[in-house]
Design a protein around this motif. Structure first.
Motif, PDB file in Angstrom:
ATOM      1  N   TYR A  32       0.829  -1.205   0.000  1.00 52.64           N
ATOM      2  CA  TYR A  32       0.000   0.000   0.000  1.00 52.64           C
ATOM      3  C   TYR A  32       0.865   1.257   0.000  1.00 52.64           C
ATOM      4  O   TYR A  32       0.501   2.281  -0.583  1.00 52.64           O
ATOM      5  CB  TYR A  32      -0.921  -0.030   1.217  1.00 52.64           C
ATOM      6  CG  TYR A  32      -2.223   0.703   1.016  1.00 52.64           C
ATOM      7  CD1 TYR A  32      -2.830   0.775  -0.230  1.00 52.64           C
ATOM      8  CD2 TYR A  32      -2.858   1.332   2.083  1.00 52.64           C
ATOM      9  CE1 TYR A  32      -4.024   1.452  -0.411  1.00 52.64           C
ATOM     10  CE2 TYR A  32      -4.054   1.999   1.909  1.00 52.64           C
ATOM     11  CZ  TYR A  32      -4.624   2.052   0.663  1.00 52.64           C
ATOM     12  OH  TYR A  32      -5.808   2.731   0.493  1.00 52.64           O
ATOM     13  N   ALA A  33       2.046   1.178   0.637  1.00 51.35           N
ATOM     14  CA  ALA A  33       2.996   2.293   0.585  1.00 51.35           C
ATOM     15  C   ALA A  33       3.439   2.543  -0.851  1.00 51.35           C
ATOM     16  O   ALA A  33       3.604   3.693  -1.285  1.00 51.35           O
ATOM     17  CB  ALA A  33       4.201   1.994   1.468  1.00 51.35           C
ATOM     18  N   MET A  34       3.629   1.475  -1.582  1.00 52.33           N
ATOM     19  CA  MET A  34       3.983   1.572  -2.992  1.00 52.33           C
ATOM     20  C   MET A  34       2.943   2.369  -3.767  1.00 52.33           C
ATOM     21  O   MET A  34       3.261   3.229  -4.587  1.00 52.33           O
ATOM     22  CB  MET A  34       4.100   0.163  -3.568  1.00 52.33           C
ATOM     23  CG  MET A  34       4.255   0.053  -5.064  1.00 52.33           C
ATOM     24  SD  MET A  34       3.935  -1.650  -5.605  1.00 52.33           S
ATOM     25  CE  MET A  34       2.126  -1.685  -5.537  1.00 52.33           C
ATOM     26  N   ASP A  35       1.663   2.106  -3.468  1.00 55.44           N
ATOM     27  CA  ASP A  35       0.577   2.819  -4.149  1.00 55.44           C
ATOM     28  C   ASP A  35       0.617   4.313  -3.848  1.00 55.44           C
ATOM     29  O   ASP A  35       0.510   5.154  -4.743  1.00 55.44           O
ATOM     30  CB  ASP A  35      -0.788   2.264  -3.691  1.00 55.44           C
ATOM     31  CG  ASP A  35      -0.959   0.804  -4.045  1.00 55.44           C
ATOM     32  OD1 ASP A  35      -0.047   0.237  -4.674  1.00 55.44           O
ATOM     33  OD2 ASP A  35      -1.991   0.221  -3.686  1.00 55.44           O
ATOM     34  N   GLY A  36       0.732   4.637  -2.557  1.00 60.01           N
ATOM     35  CA  GLY A  36       0.747   6.038  -2.164  1.00 60.01           C
ATOM     36  C   GLY A  36       1.936   6.788  -2.725  1.00 60.01           C
ATOM     37  O   GLY A  36       1.815   7.925  -3.189  1.00 60.01           O
ATOM     38  N   PHE A  37       3.107   6.156  -2.707  1.00 58.32           N
ATOM     39  CA  PHE A  37       4.316   6.759  -3.250  1.00 58.32           C
ATOM     40  C   PHE A  37       4.140   7.059  -4.731  1.00 58.32           C
ATOM     41  O   PHE A  37       4.449   8.154  -5.214  1.00 58.32           O
ATOM     42  CB  PHE A  37       5.500   5.801  -3.042  1.00 58.32           C
ATOM     43  CG  PHE A  37       6.832   6.377  -3.456  1.00 58.32           C
ATOM     44  CD1 PHE A  37       7.596   7.097  -2.557  1.00 58.32           C
ATOM     45  CD2 PHE A  37       7.313   6.172  -4.738  1.00 58.32           C
ATOM     46  CE1 PHE A  37       8.828   7.623  -2.934  1.00 58.32           C
ATOM     47  CE2 PHE A  37       8.548   6.690  -5.126  1.00 58.32           C
ATOM     48  CZ  PHE A  37       9.305   7.418  -4.222  1.00 58.32           C
ATOM     49  N   ASP A  38       3.601   6.103  -5.447  1.00 59.64           N
ATOM     50  CA  ASP A  38       3.439   6.244  -6.898  1.00 59.64           C
ATOM     51  C   ASP A  38       2.517   7.393  -7.269  1.00 59.64           C
ATOM     52  O   ASP A  38       2.832   8.214  -8.137  1.00 59.64           O
ATOM     53  CB  ASP A  38       2.888   4.938  -7.476  1.00 59.64           C
ATOM     54  CG  ASP A  38       2.604   5.033  -8.959  1.00 59.64           C
ATOM     55  OD1 ASP A  38       3.555   4.967  -9.746  1.00 59.64           O
ATOM     56  OD2 ASP A  38       1.422   5.194  -9.324  1.00 59.64           O
ATOM     57  N   LEU A  39       1.368   7.479  -6.592  1.00 61.48           N
ATOM     58  CA  LEU A  39       0.399   8.512  -6.966  1.00 61.48           C
ATOM     59  C   LEU A  39       0.867   9.914  -6.614  1.00 61.48           C
ATOM     60  O   LEU A  39       0.625  10.866  -7.364  1.00 61.48           O
ATOM     61  CB  LEU A  39      -0.955   8.226  -6.312  1.00 61.48           C
ATOM     62  CG  LEU A  39      -1.798   7.154  -7.019  1.00 61.48           C
ATOM     63  CD1 LEU A  39      -3.064   6.860  -6.227  1.00 61.48           C
ATOM     64  CD2 LEU A  39      -2.153   7.567  -8.437  1.00 61.48           C
ATOM     65  N   LEU A  40       1.565  10.069  -5.486  1.00 64.50           N
ATOM     66  CA  LEU A  40       1.982  11.429  -5.130  1.00 64.50           C
ATOM     67  C   LEU A  40       3.181  11.900  -5.950  1.00 64.50           C
ATOM     68  O   LEU A  40       3.247  13.068  -6.317  1.00 64.50           O
ATOM     69  CB  LEU A  40       2.290  11.568  -3.641  1.00 64.50           C
ATOM     70  CG  LEU A  40       2.374  13.045  -3.219  1.00 64.50           C
ATOM     71  CD1 LEU A  40       1.029  13.728  -3.365  1.00 64.50           C
ATOM     72  CD2 LEU A  40       2.878  13.212  -1.807  1.00 64.50           C
ATOM     73  N   GLY A 159       4.082   5.894   2.249  1.00 65.07           N
ATOM     74  CA  GLY A 159       4.488   6.051   0.861  1.00 65.07           C
ATOM     75  C   GLY A 159       4.323   7.470   0.375  1.00 65.07           C
ATOM     76  O   GLY A 159       5.190   8.021  -0.315  1.00 65.07           O
ATOM     77  N   VAL A 160       3.203   8.096   0.743  1.00 61.55           N
ATOM     78  CA  VAL A 160       2.947   9.485   0.360  1.00 61.55           C
ATOM     79  C   VAL A 160       3.975  10.418   0.998  1.00 61.55           C
ATOM     80  O   VAL A 160       4.504  11.326   0.350  1.00 61.55           O
ATOM     81  CB  VAL A 160       1.514   9.894   0.764  1.00 61.55           C
ATOM     82  CG1 VAL A 160       1.304  11.388   0.607  1.00 61.55           C
ATOM     83  CG2 VAL A 160       0.492   9.135  -0.077  1.00 61.55           C
ATOM     84  N   LEU A 161       4.266  10.175   2.291  1.00 61.17           N
ATOM     85  CA  LEU A 161       5.253  11.000   2.991  1.00 61.17           C
ATOM     86  C   LEU A 161       6.630  10.838   2.355  1.00 61.17           C
ATOM     87  O   LEU A 161       7.361  11.815   2.161  1.00 61.17           O
ATOM     88  CB  LEU A 161       5.300  10.621   4.470  1.00 61.17           C
ATOM     89  CG  LEU A 161       6.230  11.452   5.353  1.00 61.17           C
ATOM     90  CD1 LEU A 161       5.799  12.924   5.361  1.00 61.17           C
ATOM     91  CD2 LEU A 161       6.246  10.900   6.774  1.00 61.17           C
ATOM     92  N   GLY A 162       6.976   9.594   2.017  1.00 60.32           N
ATOM     93  CA  GLY A 162       8.244   9.351   1.347  1.00 60.32           C
ATOM     94  C   GLY A 162       8.337  10.094   0.028  1.00 60.32           C
ATOM     95  O   GLY A 162       9.380  10.673  -0.316  1.00 60.32           O
TER      96      GLY A 162
END
Length: 413
Positions: A32-40, A159-162
């Motif tokens: 799920y971190a992967m998803d957030g990282f990708d979209l942001l 992921g988004v924070l990263g």
């Protein structure tokens, strides 16, 4: 399919969380971190991609929209496959699909091939939330189910924070193409962890009686009471995604253009909002396991109404910094409860399907959030556009009050 361990190993027979439960949670959270990282990172990179490939604003925005469209399709498709063939196996398929086509984005030569890569990567991305949530819920005891749902949801925010912290540092050095290759790294880590997992005992017991893939969809509307719950959850997920994407996709642009922030300062302001969201998700999971799902949702929804209205009236950047953290806490804290709610509302034969269909219906509706907020901001202002979002959380409260049952402590069927 790998052989299952005992029920005790999967955490369902006692109040203690097993080592398997922690591994299942970690594998789901990192995916799920992967998803957030990708979209942001996509949101941060739109300007650079547009300049390099000579995209119009409409084409640039469509890269986000079609990623979400792919996620909806992938969520529905892979969720049903997961209920038929297994959580771990299908999660592996989604991760490979996402990793391959995210990597291909780095080699795009124009709008159309990049759009195709983004859409297919979105299909892989779409399976992540629901299947991972089902896996984690089935591996943890009922007493801690809201907590584990919130821990998986925190993966997205990590992921988004990263992305918010790394993009300003890496983008000037490696460019947008290099950033897409960086986005493949969390996928590899998630694949390694998941490759060591077996199927949860509750799924193995359920899969003894083989069912067609379509049966999982039918179980979402099997009777009047279930249909009512499905409608209610679809409304909650739609409001969640509409508000989240409407605010987060446009916040970096707003901070840059209207307040004159550079990329680094915009990232700091966005990161503080994300930290507020992370605190909200963690608090929600703790609260929902103590006082129940419905009271927790209603409390956070009311907080979202108040904070959206307050934030829309602010103009001082320093006040907006701290208010953004509180706004993020209430607006996104509810993400910590959907996994538990949907896991308890549906049987094992339809659990991943429910998670992916209902959440991705909400994600599809949420895909229009950036479009609506952008149109309102262009016609009026960003503050007015955000202020109007308060109305959707009132709808959220009505859906919770009249359509959602209290399922705290329910054992999984």
């Amino acid at each position: 399919m790998k052989l299952s361990a005992s029920a005790a190993d999967t955490g369902q027979s006692s109040e203690q969380v097993s080592s398997y439960g922690w591994k299942a949670m970690m594998g789901s959270a990192i995916g799920y971190a992967m998803d957030g990282f990708d979209l942001l990172i996509l949101g941060f990179m739109l300007s650079a991609i547009s300049a390099d490939l000579k995209l119009t604003p409409g084409q640039a925005g469509s890269l986000v929209t079609w990623t979400l469209v792919g996620a909806v399709a992938g969520g529905i498709f892979f969720g049903a496959l997961s209920d038929r063939f297994g959580r771990v196996r299908v999660l592996t398929w989604t991760i490979v699909l996402f990793a391959v086509f995210t990597g291909l984005c780095a080699f795009a030569q124009g709008y159309w091939d990049l759009l195709i890569y983004r859409t297919i990567a979105g299909i892989g991305l779409g399976g992540e939330f629901g299947i991972g949530m089902a896996l984690a819920a089935e591996a943890w005891p009922a007493k801690h189910r809201a907590r584990v749902s919130s821990y998986v949801a925190l993966g997205w925010q990590c992921g988004v924070l990263g992305a918010a912290l790394l993009t300003p540092l890496l983008l000037p050095v490696i460019g947008w193409r290099g950033m897409f290759l960086v986005g493949v790294i969390p996928a590899i880590v998630a694949w390694v962890i998941r490759n060591k997992l077996h199927e949860p005992e509750v799924f193995v017991r359920s899969s003894v009686k083989k069912k067609s893939t379509m049966d999982a969809f039918k179980l979402l509307v099997k009777d009047k009471a279930t249909t009512k719950v499905s409608i209610g959850i679809a409304v909650l997920c739609s409001v969640q995604n509409f508000g989240y994407y409407g605010i987060m996709i446009w916040m970096p642009s707003f901070l840059s253009k209207q307040l004159g922030f550079n990329l680094t300062k915009s990232a700091v302001w966005t990161s503080v909002t994300i930290l507020g969201m992370m605190a909200g998700i963690w608090v929600f999971g703790q609260l929902a396991d103590r006082i129940g799902r419905k009271p927790s949702f209603l409390l956070f929804q009311a907080g979202a109404v108040v904070m959206v209205m307050v934030y829309s009236q602010l103009t001082d950047p320093n006040v907006m910094l701290w208010a953004g953290a509180v706004l993020g806490m209430f607006v996104n804290g509810m993400l910590g409860g959907y996994g538990a709610l949907m896991s308890e509302a549906y049987p094992t034969a339809a659990r991943a399907t429910a998670q992916n269909v209902l959440f991705n219906v909400g994600r599809g509706v949420g895909g229009f959030g950036p479009v609506v907020v952008g149109a309102l901001a262009a016609t009026y202002s960003f503050q007015i556009a955000i202020g109007l979002l308060a109305a959707i959380y009132i709808i959220d409260m009505l859906a919770t009050a009249f359509l959602i049952p209290e399922l705290k402590g329910a054992e999984l069927e």
